[in-house]
Design a protein around this motif. Structure first.
Motif, PDB file in Angstrom:
ATOM      1  N   GLN A  95       0.825  -1.205   0.000  1.00  0.00           N
ATOM      2  CA  GLN A  95       0.000   0.000   0.000  1.00  0.00           C
ATOM      3  C   GLN A  95       0.854   1.248   0.000  1.00  0.00           C
ATOM      4  O   GLN A  95       0.555   2.238  -0.673  1.00  0.00           O
ATOM      5  CB  GLN A  95      -0.925   0.006   1.215  1.00  0.00           C
ATOM      6  CG  GLN A  95      -2.028  -1.038   1.124  1.00  0.00           C
ATOM      7  CD  GLN A  95      -3.016  -0.921   2.274  1.00  0.00           C
ATOM      8  OE1 GLN A  95      -3.381   0.175   2.685  1.00  0.00           O
ATOM      9  NE2 GLN A  95      -3.429  -2.070   2.796  1.00  0.00           N
ATOM     10  N   ARG A 120      -8.431  -8.688   1.358  1.00  0.00           N
ATOM     11  CA  ARG A 120      -7.847  -7.587   0.598  1.00  0.00           C
ATOM     12  C   ARG A 120      -8.310  -7.551  -0.856  1.00  0.00           C
ATOM     13  O   ARG A 120      -8.381  -6.482  -1.461  1.00  0.00           O
ATOM     14  CB  ARG A 120      -6.322  -7.687   0.625  1.00  0.00           C
ATOM     15  CG  ARG A 120      -5.756  -7.328   1.987  1.00  0.00           C
ATOM     16  CD  ARG A 120      -4.236  -7.315   1.948  1.00  0.00           C
ATOM     17  NE  ARG A 120      -3.688  -7.181   3.280  1.00  0.00           N
ATOM     18  CZ  ARG A 120      -2.618  -7.844   3.716  1.00  0.00           C
ATOM     19  NH1 ARG A 120      -1.994  -8.679   2.909  1.00  0.00           N
ATOM     20  NH2 ARG A 120      -2.174  -7.650   4.934  1.00  0.00           N
ATOM     21  N   GLN A 123     -10.662  -4.788  -2.507  1.00  0.00           N
ATOM     22  CA  GLN A 123     -10.438  -3.442  -1.954  1.00  0.00           C
ATOM     23  C   GLN A 123      -9.901  -2.503  -3.015  1.00  0.00           C
ATOM     24  O   GLN A 123      -9.298  -2.933  -3.992  1.00  0.00           O
ATOM     25  CB  GLN A 123      -9.376  -3.518  -0.840  1.00  0.00           C
ATOM     26  CG  GLN A 123      -9.906  -3.557   0.565  1.00  0.00           C
ATOM     27  CD  GLN A 123      -8.757  -3.458   1.565  1.00  0.00           C
ATOM     28  OE1 GLN A 123      -7.750  -2.813   1.309  1.00  0.00           O
ATOM     29  NE2 GLN A 123      -8.920  -4.124   2.683  1.00  0.00           N
ATOM     30  N   GLU A 124     -10.114  -1.214  -2.804  1.00  0.00           N
ATOM     31  CA  GLU A 124      -9.549  -0.220  -3.720  1.00  0.00           C
ATOM     32  C   GLU A 124      -8.320   0.432  -3.095  1.00  0.00           C
ATOM     33  O   GLU A 124      -8.374   0.930  -1.963  1.00  0.00           O
ATOM     34  CB  GLU A 124     -10.579   0.872  -4.014  1.00  0.00           C
ATOM     35  CG  GLU A 124     -11.634   0.471  -5.023  1.00  0.00           C
ATOM     36  CD  GLU A 124     -11.608   1.374  -6.270  1.00  0.00           C
ATOM     37  OE1 GLU A 124     -11.165   2.526  -6.151  1.00  0.00           O
ATOM     38  OE2 GLU A 124     -12.020   0.898  -7.344  1.00  0.00           O
ATOM     39  N   SER A 129      -8.542  -1.646  -8.088  1.00  0.00           N
ATOM     40  CA  SER A 129      -9.083  -2.796  -7.363  1.00  0.00           C
ATOM     41  C   SER A 129      -8.022  -3.874  -7.199  1.00  0.00           C
ATOM     42  O   SER A 129      -7.350  -4.232  -8.169  1.00  0.00           O
ATOM     43  CB  SER A 129     -10.264  -3.398  -8.134  1.00  0.00           C
ATOM     44  OG  SER A 129     -11.471  -3.016  -7.575  1.00  0.00           O
TER      45      SER A 129
END
Lengths: 208, 208
Positions: A95, A120, A123-124, A129
């Motif tokens: 991330q 996970r 998720q964006e 995505s």
DNA sequence: GCATGTGAAGTGGTTCACAGCA
DNA sequence: TGCTGTGAACCACTTCACATGC
């Protein structure tokens, strides 16, 4: 023309930042000494780099035309053509990497983010995505992704490397503390955060 | 004895991992060729490193005694004495670093984590409470912290560097894309994630 | 006159190739 | 014989120092 040393290329982004900063302060001419000290290198180093690059924006007795330098640097870095890459591993490190503004610069295009954890996937992150590792190989070949950034635990790093190589990736940036075994046609760059700290610790002990 | 090249030291952790892995598979003797290929270096490189280290665990015609090598590596890395460090910036990157098991190895001690955001101060990361940057300078001098890891945005990196230097830190590991200006007595190691990727992008373009 | 541009010298590290020893 | 240990050659990059030209 192909003879520009790797180490010179690695300094260009720093030079570019220094120039951007000066230009935004209204400066448009500077000497090698001024530029070099801000970039943390010697003035000789800077001039040598210009010489090796074949840059021609210097004026003897005066300094460098910053606008012209900027153009030369950018084309030396080849920022024209977009290079697609993916990040594998959407944990903290993944991330952090996805969010890094650095990755948006310089003709790089973050095409996808992958993870194995149910929580996970979907998720964006950074507007993208997260997909499942199952789709990694196909995604790479379908989208002509040439670089894979491995930000997974060491235990799965080799497996991920095998997958992205099968998919057709040509370069790997590896953050796991594992020496990856890949075909010699694939270039690997490794950053082991633990090693970096240990080197500092070594200095701390010797210096003190 | 002080003449061991830095580059040799940087390879020791990788050698150590290879040895650990072999030992855990019941192997306790190996040749330079075997060890080197697993560590991703040439056998000559490996032997030269041993030579420079003054290691004496090799047996001509046979190979290396892994148990003895391990001992020599560990003491070369100076793992006896603990070196304290702090992480400044508890965002994704800071958290990834704090979680990194690599930091628990090699005589390193994570003494504190700092941030400026209200939401993060007081949180627990890796078993440590996040403190506010206000307390950074005092914390460093009070706890004799010698290393600071800067994982903040570039905009505050220089300010943090000034603070930790005032506190008495002697080494900085910088993840921000800024060239830090510090006294020459302070050692800085910088990792610019953007630069690393750009270098790969360069290869991707040239290779293709 | 002053800062660039660059051959030449220096430095640090890697590879070679072979002598030396179990 | 096989593999280590290491001087010597080699290579990449950096620093020096000065000729060059605005």
């Amino acid at each position: 023309m192909k003879k520009v040393p790797l180490s010179t290329m690695e300094r260009l982004p720093a030079y570019l930042r220094v120039i951007d900063s000066l230009v935004s302060h209204g400066v448009d001419f500077a000497s090698s000494a001024q530029l070099a000290s801000r970039a943390g290198v010697s003035s000789a180093q800077f001039r040598k780099d210009m010489s090796l690059l074949g840059a021609s924006s210097g004026v003897r007795g005066a300094g460098y035309d910053l606008a012209a330098l900027r153009v030369e640097f950018r084309q030396a870095l080849g920022s024209a053509e977009l290079v697609r890459f993916v990040i594998v591993g959407a944990g903290n490190l993944g991330q952090a990497l996805a969010a890094s503004s650095a990755f948006r610069r310089g003709g790089l295009d973050l095409a996808g983010i992958f993870d194995v954890a149910e929580g996970r996937v979907g998720q964006e992150i950074a507007g993208i995505s997260v997909l499942h590792d199952d789709q990694l190989e196909e995604f790479i070949s379908a989208n002509e992704v040439s670089i894979a950034v491995i930000a997974t635990p060491g235990s799965s790093a080799q497996q991920v490397a095998d997958t992205v190589v099968r998919g057709g990736a040509k370069e790997i940036l590896n953050f796991s503390p594992v020496v990856l075994q890949v075909p010699s046609t694939v270039e690997v760059r490794s950053i082991d955060l633990g090693v970096e700290l240990q080197m500092l610790a070594l200095h701390a002990r010797n210096g003190a």
